[in-house]
Design a protein around this motif. Structure first.
Motif, PDB file in Angstrom:
ATOM      1  N   ASP A   1      10.117  -4.646  -1.881  1.00  0.00           N
ATOM      2  CA  ASP A   1       9.775  -6.007  -2.295  1.00  0.00           C
ATOM      3  C   ASP A   1      10.321  -6.324  -3.684  1.00  0.00           C
ATOM      4  O   ASP A   1      10.762  -7.444  -3.954  1.00  0.00           O
ATOM      5  CB  ASP A   1       8.260  -6.196  -2.274  1.00  0.00           C
ATOM      6  CG  ASP A   1       7.712  -6.358  -0.859  1.00  0.00           C
ATOM      7  OD1 ASP A   1       8.520  -6.374   0.087  1.00  0.00           O
ATOM      8  OD2 ASP A   1       6.484  -6.463  -0.713  1.00  0.00           O
ATOM      9  N   LEU A   2      10.297  -5.341  -4.572  1.00  0.00           N
ATOM     10  CA  LEU A   2      10.888  -5.546  -5.902  1.00  0.00           C
ATOM     11  C   LEU A   2      12.385  -5.807  -5.786  1.00  0.00           C
ATOM     12  O   LEU A   2      12.928  -6.700  -6.453  1.00  0.00           O
ATOM     13  CB  LEU A   2      10.640  -4.318  -6.785  1.00  0.00           C
ATOM     14  CG  LEU A   2       9.266  -4.179  -7.427  1.00  0.00           C
ATOM     15  CD1 LEU A   2       9.157  -2.825  -8.131  1.00  0.00           C
ATOM     16  CD2 LEU A   2       9.015  -5.312  -8.422  1.00  0.00           C
ATOM     17  N   GLU A   3      13.050  -5.025  -4.941  1.00  0.00           N
ATOM     18  CA  GLU A   3      14.497  -5.221  -4.766  1.00  0.00           C
ATOM     19  C   GLU A   3      14.784  -6.607  -4.201  1.00  0.00           C
ATOM     20  O   GLU A   3      15.726  -7.289  -4.640  1.00  0.00           O
ATOM     21  CB  GLU A   3      15.062  -4.143  -3.852  1.00  0.00           C
ATOM     22  CG  GLU A   3      16.576  -4.247  -3.702  1.00  0.00           C
ATOM     23  CD  GLU A   3      17.174  -3.005  -3.078  1.00  0.00           C
ATOM     24  OE1 GLU A   3      18.381  -2.772  -3.300  1.00  0.00           O
ATOM     25  OE2 GLU A   3      16.444  -2.275  -2.387  1.00  0.00           O
ATOM     26  N   ALA A   4      13.972  -7.046  -3.254  1.00  0.00           N
ATOM     27  CA  ALA A   4      14.165  -8.373  -2.671  1.00  0.00           C
ATOM     28  C   ALA A   4      13.959  -9.463  -3.725  1.00  0.00           C
ATOM     29  O   ALA A   4      14.704 -10.457  -3.752  1.00  0.00           O
ATOM     30  CB  ALA A   4      13.207  -8.577  -1.501  1.00  0.00           C
TER      31      ALA A   4
ATOM     32  N   ASP B   1       0.808  -1.219   0.000  1.00  0.00           N
ATOM     33  CA  ASP B   1       0.000   0.000   0.000  1.00  0.00           C
ATOM     34  C   ASP B   1       0.841   1.269   0.000  1.00  0.00           C
ATOM     35  O   ASP B   1       0.297   2.375   0.018  1.00  0.00           O
ATOM     36  CB  ASP B   1      -0.985   0.010   1.164  1.00  0.00           C
ATOM     37  CG  ASP B   1      -0.292   0.062   2.518  1.00  0.00           C
ATOM     38  OD1 ASP B   1       0.944  -0.119   2.560  1.00  0.00           O
ATOM     39  OD2 ASP B   1      -0.995   0.277   3.530  1.00  0.00           O
ATOM     40  N   THR B   2       2.178   1.132  -0.039  1.00  0.00           N
ATOM     41  CA  THR B   2       3.065   2.275  -0.241  1.00  0.00           C
ATOM     42  C   THR B   2       4.063   1.925  -1.332  1.00  0.00           C
ATOM     43  O   THR B   2       4.415   0.752  -1.511  1.00  0.00           O
ATOM     44  CB  THR B   2       3.833   2.661   1.034  1.00  0.00           C
ATOM     45  OG1 THR B   2       4.770   1.619   1.349  1.00  0.00           O
ATOM     46  CG2 THR B   2       2.890   2.886   2.203  1.00  0.00           C
ATOM     47  N   ILE B   3       4.510   2.935  -2.033  1.00  0.00           N
ATOM     48  CA  ILE B   3       5.490   2.689  -3.090  1.00  0.00           C
ATOM     49  C   ILE B   3       6.830   2.312  -2.473  1.00  0.00           C
ATOM     50  O   ILE B   3       7.604   1.529  -3.056  1.00  0.00           O
ATOM     51  CB  ILE B   3       5.622   3.911  -4.020  1.00  0.00           C
ATOM     52  CG1 ILE B   3       6.364   3.520  -5.309  1.00  0.00           C
ATOM     53  CG2 ILE B   3       6.307   5.070  -3.344  1.00  0.00           C
ATOM     54  CD1 ILE B   3       5.666   2.524  -6.178  1.00  0.00           C
ATOM     55  N   GLU B   4       7.134   2.832  -1.278  1.00  0.00           N
ATOM     56  CA  GLU B   4       8.400   2.504  -0.631  1.00  0.00           C
ATOM     57  C   GLU B   4       8.467   1.016  -0.292  1.00  0.00           C
ATOM     58  O   GLU B   4       9.471   0.351  -0.554  1.00  0.00           O
ATOM     59  CB  GLU B   4       8.583   3.346   0.630  1.00  0.00           C
ATOM     60  CG  GLU B   4       8.791   4.822   0.354  1.00  0.00           C
ATOM     61  CD  GLU B   4      10.018   5.085  -0.527  1.00  0.00           C
ATOM     62  OE1 GLU B   4      11.026   4.369  -0.376  1.00  0.00           O
ATOM     63  OE2 GLU B   4       9.939   5.998  -1.371  1.00  0.00           O
TER      64      GLU B   4
END
Length: 447
Positions: free
Chosen positions: A160-163, A152-155
């Motif tokens: 999660d994308l980086e992980a 629910d936040t872009i941060e």
């Protein structure tokens, strides 16, 4: 100076008011009147621009002027063929410049964004990471995809994308530039840095972003951008994929046919490099020129004027919606405040499909109801099964917003005035006494 750049943009004769009361540029549907139930006609309010936008008036005029000169390209020896070849070549160069293409990038013409992303999907040498917020055009084509559910936040989503990229290598991260559901703009330059740090390339679905913002491959360090003319005021059947040539040069041609080959034998074919490799057949000369012309006019209008116009209208829209009880605006991220002119809303009571039909039939207002070809995202963030989307553009005006808010408030409070019947094709007024146009829909013999 190219053929595309020689024309002067056709703008409104009246002074532009970037605070929102007037359109920023003239579209071909300016002043269009539509019939409403019970007789009479009203000025059409088009708030379905996120689906497909009418042509800029200058683009339509240029297409009409070029049509008598239409001919085959590249191998014709007649003067019209030379002009058509110049149009395509100049348009390719102009679109590349507008999108910030690097010297070694290629500009491949397609039918639309969906076609462009399917082309790229056939060229990716490995797995693809994608968010669940994507339009189906940027979700379905990828054969080896790993879907990350956005938070629910872009941060938190970027974390999660980086992980996921760190967990297992991927060839490509593909992302929307702006959500076609919420209008939220993603930080594509930051995502490009993230992808590259983990050895992946990045592709951006710019279908919704390009009509509203400048997209620059070099400045944002993007590897690929896909976009459609029909979203960017050039609805003549052309899209584009712009980006690095190496994957595309090694890929199986998107279409097999003439124009994509250097040599053909009975048992062997030697294919050309991109862009010709993926552009078999006769190109959409007029559509290609129209797309380049539309981007040239958007550039001429200038980013500050476009942003000021859109933000004034978007704020006006959200202020109006906030006054209507029982209306909830859909959001994907709590911490993204940069949006293009899109608002998707839900109704606590009643059907958004019925509301959309009544807005059209009773008020002459076009919106869109459904899940907007983004089913996983909509199903996750919305409270109801369908939403109603209003979308703005350079031809929108304050009166469009005010009429929509007023009509929606009446519908929410009192319901439709007419009776409607739900069919397989949606809700329809019964009876529907709106006359059909006297011309334009007869495909019989012209005489």
């Amino acid at each position: 100076m190219t053929v595309i750049e020689q024309r002067a943009p056709q703008l409104l004769a009246e002074p532009r008011d970037v605070t929102g009361p007037r359109p920023l540029a003239a579209l071909v549907d300016a002043g269009l009147e539509v019939p409403v139930l019970g007789g009479g006609r009203v000025r059409h309010v088009n708030l379905d621009l996120a689906a497909s936008a009418p042509a800029l008036a200058s683009v339509a005029e240029q297409v009409a002027a070029q049509t008598p000169w239409y001919s085959s390209v590249h191998r014709g020896t007649g003067y019209p063929s030379e002009l058509a070849t110049a149009l395509v070549d100049d348009a390719r160069a102009a679109i590349g410049r507008h999108l910030g293409a690097r010297d070694d990038d290629v500009v491949v013409f397609t039918r639309n964004t969906t076609d462009a992303l399917n082309l790229l999907a056939g060229a990716v040498p490995g797995e693809v990471v994608v968010l669940d917020i994507e339009h189906h055009a940027n979700l379905l084509p990828w054969r080896d995809r790993r879907v990350v559910v956005a938070r629910d936040t872009i941060e938190a989503t970027i974390a999660d994308l980086e992980a996921e990229l760190a967990r297992r290598p991927a060839a490509l991260l593909t992302i929307t530039g702006a959500s076609n559901v919420t209008g939220e703009v993603l930080p594509i330059a930051r995502l490009a840095e993230l992808a590259h740090a983990h050895g992946a390339r990045i592709a951006v679905d710019a279908a919704q972003l390009l009509p509203h913002r400048r997209v620059d491959l070099a400045a944002s360090d993007l590897d690929y951008v896909a976009a459609s003319g029909h979203k960017a005021y050039a609805p003549y059947g052309t899209g584009v994929l712009v980006g690095r040539a190496d994957w595309l040069d090694r890929a199986t041609p998107h279409l097999a046919g003439g124009g994509a080959v250097a040599e053909v034998g009975v048992d062997a074919v030697r294919w050309l490099d991109s862009p010709a490799r993926h552009e078999a057949g006769t190109p959409n000369v007029l559509g290609i020129a129209a797309f380049a012309s539309a981007l040239a006019e958007l550039e001429w209008l200038g980013e500050p004027a476009r942003l000021a116009h859109e933000r004034a209208l978007t704020e006006r829209l959200h202020r109006g919606l906030a006054t209507i009880d029982g209306v909830h605006v859909v959001r994907g991220f709590r911490d993204v405040h940069d949006t293009v002119g899109i608002a998707t809303l839900e109704l606590e009571r009643g059907s958004v499909g019925l509301a959309a039909a009544a807005l059209s039939a009773e008020h002459g207002i076009s919106v869109r109801a459904g899940r907007f070809c983004a089913h996983p995202f909509f199903d996750r963030v919305a409270r109801r099964s369908n939403g109603l989307r209003a979308s703005l553009g350079v031809g929108s005006r304050a009166d469009d917003v005010d009429r929509f808010v007023e009509a929606l408030a009446k519908l929410v409070a009192d319901g439709p005035r007419a009776r409607y019947e739900k069919r397989a094709t949606g809700w329809h007024p019964v009876p529907d006494d709106r006359p059909r146009p006297a011309h334009g829909f007869d495909f019989g013999h012209p005489r």
